[in-house]
Design a protein around this motif. Sequence first.
Motif, short mmCIF file in Angstrom:
data_model
loop_
_atom_site.label_atom_id
_atom_site.label_comp_id
_atom_site.label_asym_id
_atom_site.label_seq_id
_atom_site.Cartn_x
_atom_site.Cartn_y
_atom_site.Cartn_z
N UNK A 1 0.81 -1.23 0.00
CA UNK A 1 0.00 0.00 0.00
C UNK A 1 0.83 1.27 0.00
N UNK A 2 1.92 1.29 0.74
CA UNK A 2 2.70 2.53 0.83
C UNK A 2 3.54 2.80 -0.41
N UNK A 3 3.57 1.85 -1.35
CA UNK A 3 4.33 2.05 -2.59
C UNK A 3 3.48 2.72 -3.67
N UNK A 4 2.19 2.93 -3.40
CA UNK A 4 1.29 3.48 -4.41
C UNK A 4 1.51 4.97 -4.59
N UNK A 5 1.12 5.46 -5.78
CA UNK A 5 1.14 6.89 -6.02
C UNK A 5 0.25 7.60 -5.00
N UNK A 6 0.63 8.78 -4.63
CA UNK A 6 -0.18 9.59 -3.74
C UNK A 6 -1.43 10.06 -4.46
N UNK A 7 -2.59 9.89 -3.82
CA UNK A 7 -3.86 10.30 -4.41
C UNK A 7 -4.25 11.71 -3.95
N UNK A 8 -3.30 12.61 -3.96
CA UNK A 8 -3.57 13.96 -3.49
C UNK A 8 -4.52 14.66 -4.44
N UNK A 9 -5.43 15.45 -3.88
CA UNK A 9 -6.36 16.22 -4.71
C UNK A 9 -5.59 17.17 -5.62
N UNK A 10 -5.92 17.16 -6.89
CA UNK A 10 -5.26 18.04 -7.82
C UNK A 10 -4.02 17.45 -8.46
N UNK A 11 -3.63 16.24 -8.04
CA UNK A 11 -2.43 15.64 -8.61
C UNK A 11 -2.72 15.23 -10.05
N UNK A 12 -1.85 15.61 -10.99
CA UNK A 12 -2.11 15.31 -12.40
C UNK A 12 -1.39 14.06 -12.87
#
Length: 835
Positions: free
Chosen positions: A304-315
């Motif tokens: 799980x911690x290897x996943x891309x960050x799902x930050x709002x606004x991330x393109x």
Amino acid sequence: MQMPQVHQPQSGLSLLILNQPSFSTYGNTRVPIRPRTGTSRTTTTTRKFKGGILRVNAKASSNRTKFATSTEQTVAIKAVVSVKVIGGALSDISLTRGLDDITDLLGRSLILQLVSSEVHPNQDGSEPQRVKGYARKTGEDSDEAKYECTFQVPPSFGEVGAVLVENEHHKEMFVNNIVIDSFPNDPVTFTCESWVCAKLDDTEARIFFTNKSYLPSETPSGLKNLREIELENHRGNGEGERKRPDRIYDYDKYNDLGEPDKGDGRPVLGGPDHPYPRRCRTGCGPTETDPLSEKRTPATYVPRDESFSDVKGLTFSVKTVRSAFKAIIPILQTTLVDPDLGFPHFGKIDSLFDDGIEIPEKQGIFKALLPRLIKAVVEGREALVLFEPPELINRDKFSWFRDEEFSRQTLAGLNPYSIELVKEWPLKSKLDPKVYGPSESAITTEIIEREIKGFMTLEEAMEKKKLFILDYHDLLLPYVQKVRELEDSTLYGSRTLFFLNEDSTLRPIAIELTRPVIDGNPQWKHVYTPSWDATNSWLWKFAKSHVTAHDAGFHQLVSHWLRTHCCVEPYIIAAHRQLSAMHPIFRLLHPHFRYTMEINALAREYLINGNGIIETCFAPGKYSSELSSAAYDKLWRFDMEALPADLIRRGLAVEDPSAKHGLRLTIEDYPFANDGLILWDAIKSWVTDYVNHYYHDDKSIENDTELQAWWTEVRTKGHADKKDEPWWPVLDTADSLIQTLSTIIWVPSGHHAAVNFGQYHFAGYFPNRPTIVRTNMPNEDPSKENFKNFLAKPEAALLECFPSQIQATIVMVVLDVLSSHSPDEEYIGDTLEPS
């Protein structure tokens, strides 16, 4: 779980007594938390974790106290938890969101448990003191939410060493950090930057350690068990299918690239037949028709911690990449109906940048996901994919035609890793001549001396280190027959020779293309040289196109994928399995591993998989992954991955203590080496200071059990097919550790940057760097009609040789995505890690 009950003793002071069941679960561990009374006795504590059951015998006594009692005054301290706000407004509309809001209002969002660093001096046992409480939400902005928890801590508690976190929400949380304030010392910070699963997905509490680093032998007594348990949780037991919330790291072969159940299998990479690094195990189970191959899944598991960050606004995210592969590319394939249709003229190539491609899809999704491709959309018109002209073409539209640019990109282009000094003459193949034909190269001394125009003899040129080569002969030749059996594709073994001019620039002087013995037909080889004659001049351009396609395939499969992604994954898996999060070497390496495993999983889904982007659009075709395995077998060795070692191996540098960086470059104007060595020195200087800070002598390195276990596992499990090679370094001195760590850091940083971020700029205009060629050289066993057509319209023949419209546009989209910089990208030296 019951709320902590506050009792009021006669003194009127607020003292904390936890009235709870006699066991509490944190991590995968069940340990007694209620103070025991009575006579000393030996008990068995059972710790559960993903990977087995750990039983520890511990002696309990009447003075073994975990929490404050009514005889000890307490101190109030506050913990502030920062949680990243994930997703946009739509992600907030759900039943679970409403339930979580209620949980927040009740002040029961997170359960925190503080763990003392040391076992209390009066305790007769191994368990440290703990205090527990609920954190309530106190505020939220667009990026971050805050949760606070107040504890009553006894003075005997000592220094906080760990915090255990349980998420009472129905959705996972991304915890940025936890700061404990109002303590006798400075604030205690936990840099978490990790997902904490919802209680419904995982009943385990997360263990976070403070930012203070400890070697295993220096671990505070109160944290030793937690350190061991957290590593056991990461290792798992090697069984079962991995699920999204899991944080388990173990190994498997590349056995999920094909689909045998659909009649489209691929060889398993890893093992004596096809040596390869190992990847992270997913446990999806075997296919029905091939028990050695694994079933493919819609979304490949990564911890799980290897996943891309799902930050709002991330393109740049998994959503972006998957959308490019699953939505945009199929639409392009539908729009460009004929898969074999090439470009009828160069103006049609230019139209990709001038007019774009109209596609039957609303443009919003494309504009959001691929902003570099969406340059103009007319109101009311269908979506328009309009490619941005690469800077190279903006400056000089015909630069790709010129020999000077062909040579320059060999040193300063997308793949500066292949050019080598010619050290032996004559050139000879090491392949079996009985299978592939005569081993001697057709490039003779006479050809070389003619092309260097009498400036010097061949012997003088070699003595003065003037001859360089791109040698893809032996690597590609075994695949020529296989690739030629594929539709609309061809291949040669190739050698390209360059002469070093006095101004430190290269000049191409000869290209040799070889076809091995095929179906009883003899070996065919031909040497092409620059020429003013019209026919030979065009043949020279064709030969350069074949070589650039070979170089493009080698770049993507070896210099990029194999060396900076595939070979790095074992370092990451082993680090999580064997190095505690509080180990200083883990903290040194961790930032450089960011997102690598997620990108590698995406590559197995869309890029290197059977019939994926690489197989359909790059020169080795269906045999791309096999060729990558052959390169790993023949070319990869850890001790040559450091930049100085790589330059020396290729004859591009020699050791010279008096020279800058301790190396004297064979080609002075070698931008990749000139820039790369500056970064290499900075990395090694930082690693040197870091290692010397934590290890005071060589013995402390040898005795570091976690470090030695990590390096052993990298060699014997992660790179199992090369575990017996004599060149693996032994971590027994500071120098060997510094060199090893510097090499590992260099590869995903400096090396990767050099071969990744320029992809669209160099290959976005595909005639400059075709990824595949579809027709043989016009003079290889030509029919009279084909050769006549070539003589009449050489430009049309070259366009026919280039990738098809679908192949070219798919590669352009993929390179646009892969070479884009993420908004949350981290740069070396920008921000000091909190630890």
